[in-house]
Write a protein that holds these residues in place. Sequence first.
Motif, PDB file in Angstrom:
ATOM      1  N   LEU A   1     -37.579  -3.943 -39.651  1.00 57.84           N
ATOM      2  CA  LEU A   1     -36.858  -4.432 -38.490  1.00 57.84           C
ATOM      3  C   LEU A   1     -36.895  -3.403 -37.363  1.00 57.84           C
ATOM      4  O   LEU A   1     -36.795  -2.206 -37.594  1.00 57.84           O
ATOM      5  CB  LEU A   1     -35.399  -4.746 -38.859  1.00 57.84           C
ATOM      6  N   LEU A   2     -37.047  -3.912 -36.159  1.00 54.62           N
ATOM      7  CA  LEU A   2     -37.159  -3.037 -34.984  1.00 54.62           C
ATOM      8  C   LEU A   2     -35.824  -2.396 -34.667  1.00 54.62           C
ATOM      9  O   LEU A   2     -34.760  -3.004 -34.798  1.00 54.62           O
ATOM     10  CB  LEU A   2     -37.658  -3.830 -33.781  1.00 54.62           C
ATOM     11  N   TRP A   3     -35.896  -1.147 -34.259  1.00 59.72           N
ATOM     12  CA  TRP A   3     -34.707  -0.410 -33.817  1.00 59.72           C
ATOM     13  C   TRP A   3     -35.146   0.508 -32.675  1.00 59.72           C
ATOM     14  O   TRP A   3     -36.267   1.038 -32.675  1.00 59.72           O
ATOM     15  CB  TRP A   3     -34.154   0.452 -34.973  1.00 59.72           C
ATOM     16  N   PRO A   4     -34.359   0.685 -31.635  1.00 67.43           N
ATOM     17  CA  PRO A   4     -32.953   0.246 -31.465  1.00 67.43           C
ATOM     18  C   PRO A   4     -32.800  -1.125 -30.822  1.00 67.43           C
ATOM     19  O   PRO A   4     -31.690  -1.599 -30.643  1.00 67.43           O
ATOM     20  CB  PRO A   4     -32.386   1.330 -30.581  1.00 67.43           C
ATOM     21  N   TYR A   5     -33.953  -1.771 -30.464  1.00 64.75           N
ATOM     22  CA  TYR A   5     -33.853  -3.018 -29.711  1.00 64.75           C
ATOM     23  C   TYR A   5     -34.538  -4.131 -30.486  1.00 64.75           C
ATOM     24  O   TYR A   5     -35.778  -4.095 -30.644  1.00 64.75           O
ATOM     25  CB  TYR A   5     -34.492  -2.882 -28.324  1.00 64.75           C
ATOM     26  N   PRO A   6     -33.799  -5.120 -30.956  1.00 64.38           N
ATOM     27  CA  PRO A   6     -34.427  -6.303 -31.550  1.00 64.38           C
ATOM     28  C   PRO A   6     -35.292  -7.017 -30.504  1.00 64.38           C
ATOM     29  O   PRO A   6     -35.143  -6.810 -29.289  1.00 64.38           O
ATOM     30  CB  PRO A   6     -33.230  -7.159 -31.978  1.00 64.38           C
ATOM     31  N   PRO A   7     -36.217  -7.866 -30.948  1.00 67.22           N
ATOM     32  CA  PRO A   7     -37.144  -8.522 -30.008  1.00 67.22           C
ATOM     33  C   PRO A   7     -36.425  -9.298 -28.893  1.00 67.22           C
ATOM     34  O   PRO A   7     -36.909  -9.346 -27.756  1.00 67.22           O
ATOM     35  CB  PRO A   7     -37.951  -9.452 -30.912  1.00 67.22           C
TER      36      PRO A   7
ATOM     37  N   LEU B   1     -32.167   8.261 -27.823  1.00 68.58           N
ATOM     38  CA  LEU B   1     -32.064   7.439 -29.032  1.00 68.58           C
ATOM     39  C   LEU B   1     -33.128   7.798 -30.059  1.00 68.58           C
ATOM     40  O   LEU B   1     -32.928   7.616 -31.270  1.00 68.58           O
ATOM     41  CB  LEU B   1     -32.167   5.956 -28.661  1.00 68.58           C
ATOM     42  N   VAL B   2     -34.276   8.301 -29.607  1.00 63.97           N
ATOM     43  CA  VAL B   2     -35.327   8.691 -30.549  1.00 63.97           C
ATOM     44  C   VAL B   2     -34.830   9.782 -31.488  1.00 63.97           C
ATOM     45  O   VAL B   2     -35.068   9.744 -32.702  1.00 63.97           O
ATOM     46  CB  VAL B   2     -36.581   9.155 -29.780  1.00 63.97           C
ATOM     47  N   PHE B   3     -34.107  10.726 -30.947  1.00 59.17           N
ATOM     48  CA  PHE B   3     -33.602  11.826 -31.773  1.00 59.17           C
ATOM     49  C   PHE B   3     -32.450  11.383 -32.680  1.00 59.17           C
ATOM     50  O   PHE B   3     -32.135  12.052 -33.664  1.00 59.17           O
ATOM     51  CB  PHE B   3     -33.148  12.987 -30.893  1.00 59.17           C
ATOM     52  N   ALA B   4     -31.827  10.233 -32.336  1.00 57.42           N
ATOM     53  CA  ALA B   4     -30.757   9.723 -33.187  1.00 57.42           C
ATOM     54  C   ALA B   4     -31.255   8.737 -34.233  1.00 57.42           C
ATOM     55  O   ALA B   4     -30.458   8.213 -35.004  1.00 57.42           O
ATOM     56  CB  ALA B   4     -29.682   9.054 -32.327  1.00 57.42           C
ATOM     57  N   ALA B   5     -32.557   8.470 -34.231  1.00 63.18           N
ATOM     58  CA  ALA B   5     -33.116   7.500 -35.178  1.00 63.18           C
ATOM     59  C   ALA B   5     -32.952   7.995 -36.603  1.00 63.18           C
ATOM     60  O   ALA B   5     -33.183   9.171 -36.882  1.00 63.18           O
ATOM     61  CB  ALA B   5     -34.582   7.255 -34.863  1.00 63.18           C
ATOM     62  N   PRO B   6     -32.591   7.120 -37.514  1.00 58.39           N
ATOM     63  CA  PRO B   6     -32.388   7.559 -38.893  1.00 58.39           C
ATOM     64  C   PRO B   6     -33.672   7.966 -39.590  1.00 58.39           C
ATOM     65  O   PRO B   6     -33.650   8.795 -40.485  1.00 58.39           O
ATOM     66  CB  PRO B   6     -31.767   6.330 -39.551  1.00 58.39           C
ATOM     67  N   ASP B   7     -34.803   7.405 -39.212  1.00 57.67           N
ATOM     68  CA  ASP B   7     -36.077   7.687 -39.884  1.00 57.67           C
ATOM     69  C   ASP B   7     -37.043   8.417 -38.967  1.00 57.67           C
ATOM     70  O   ASP B   7     -38.262   8.249 -39.058  1.00 57.67           O
ATOM     71  CB  ASP B   7     -36.724   6.387 -40.365  1.00 57.67           C
TER      72      ASP B   7
ATOM     73  N   GLY C   1     -38.170   2.217 -28.460  1.00 49.72           N
ATOM     74  CA  GLY C   1     -37.654   2.544 -27.139  1.00 49.72           C
ATOM     75  C   GLY C   1     -38.754   2.823 -26.137  1.00 49.72           C
ATOM     76  O   GLY C   1     -38.636   2.495 -24.951  1.00 49.72           O
ATOM     77  N   THR C   2     -39.847   3.441 -26.614  1.00 44.87           N
ATOM     78  CA  THR C   2     -40.978   3.701 -25.711  1.00 44.87           C
ATOM     79  C   THR C   2     -41.571   2.403 -25.198  1.00 44.87           C
ATOM     80  O   THR C   2     -41.934   2.287 -24.019  1.00 44.87           O
ATOM     81  CB  THR C   2     -42.062   4.512 -26.438  1.00 44.87           C
TER      82      THR C   2
END
Length: 412
Positions: A99-105, A141-147, A153-154
């Motif tokens: 699933l896409l994160w942080p923005y669903p489609p 948000l990239v640095f806050a990503a869990p994985d 976001g890009t």
Amino acid sequence: MTSVAERPRALFAEASRRWVRMLPWAVAFVLSVSLLPTTLVVLTADYGLHAGIASALAVAQTAPLPLAVVRPLRSWYVVFAADVAGALVLLTVDHEERLLWPYPPMQLVGYVGLCLALGLRERRRTLLWVWFATAVVNVGLVFAAPDGPSSNGTLLTILGGVALLLGGALRERYEAQRRLAEQETISEAERARRTLLEERARIARELHDVVAHHMSVITVQADTAGYRLRTLPPDVQEEFTSIAATARESLGEMRRLLGVLRSEEAHGELVPQPGLAQVGQLVEATSRTGGPVEFDPCAAQVPEAVGLSAYRIVQEALANVVRHAPGAATRVSLSVPEPADGQGGSRLTVLVVNGPPPRPPAGPLEAGGTGHGLVGMRERVRLVGGTLEAGPLPDGGYRVAARLPLDAEDFL
């Protein structure tokens, strides 16, 4: 209270076709209606969010989209804040890596449409600020990503930037075309104005070279007739003197007309315009041509515009008598009858009636009449809100009757 001029206009509000004006509203409505339930289902079923939280996020992320048609920047504040909040909320739940994160489609689609609306409305500086804010938040948000840095976001930053660029380019192109059309309109108006001034100057030259020259010759000949022709009877000498005075008066009016024609800022000489007081002179000059003229004067005080119109009407009517019915008995009447009940304010009645000529004229006094006299009289009457009746009589004469309102409000 916001005035009408300050109210924001919708996108494409200046389009000539109705379907184009309605297009932004239709697109915003379709996006909002379709993305709202889809976002709610995806956030609850796929991402596992609580129904209440998912509902709040879905409404905040999709409901402001119709507002973007009128106020896209305010809509962006709400949607962008809701998207960031949704990304942070998704960090608190476990979801599949696919699933896409942080923005669903659905958020990608709504945000790109919002950026397009921003580009079509806002200035370049605002668009750069929006894109910079989007890029900075996505980097954070990239640095806050869990994985690790595996977010989309890009992609949102790139797609949003493309939408902003496309909308801004379309807006600037439209503005350039609008300014070009305005300049063409101004140029066309200036060209028409210049053409009018050139035509007025040409008419002035023609009047000066032809009419003024001949009138000057008439004046000189009439003035010098008594010196050149010693045997003139006194009544003939008086007739030449009257001709010279009339010619000089005509030359004075011609000079004022030439001054107005040669410059749009010229208003002629500051001399009184003829009015009811000068109608008697017209009658006297016409009676000297051989035809009896009966005159009923009027001592009422009338507005200047009405007096001038009455003078010109009588002048043209008497000139027509001299041209087409020389020697005919004529009656000129000026009166202000009492208004009847329910008939409005008082009016000046101008009446010029002539009978048939004593003998049919051998030929027209002037060749090739233009017929502009009656047209001019009707225009003068129309300007002051009056009425004009003109036509032949059964006995072969002619009648001109004009009624001119004396109340200013009747013709303003």
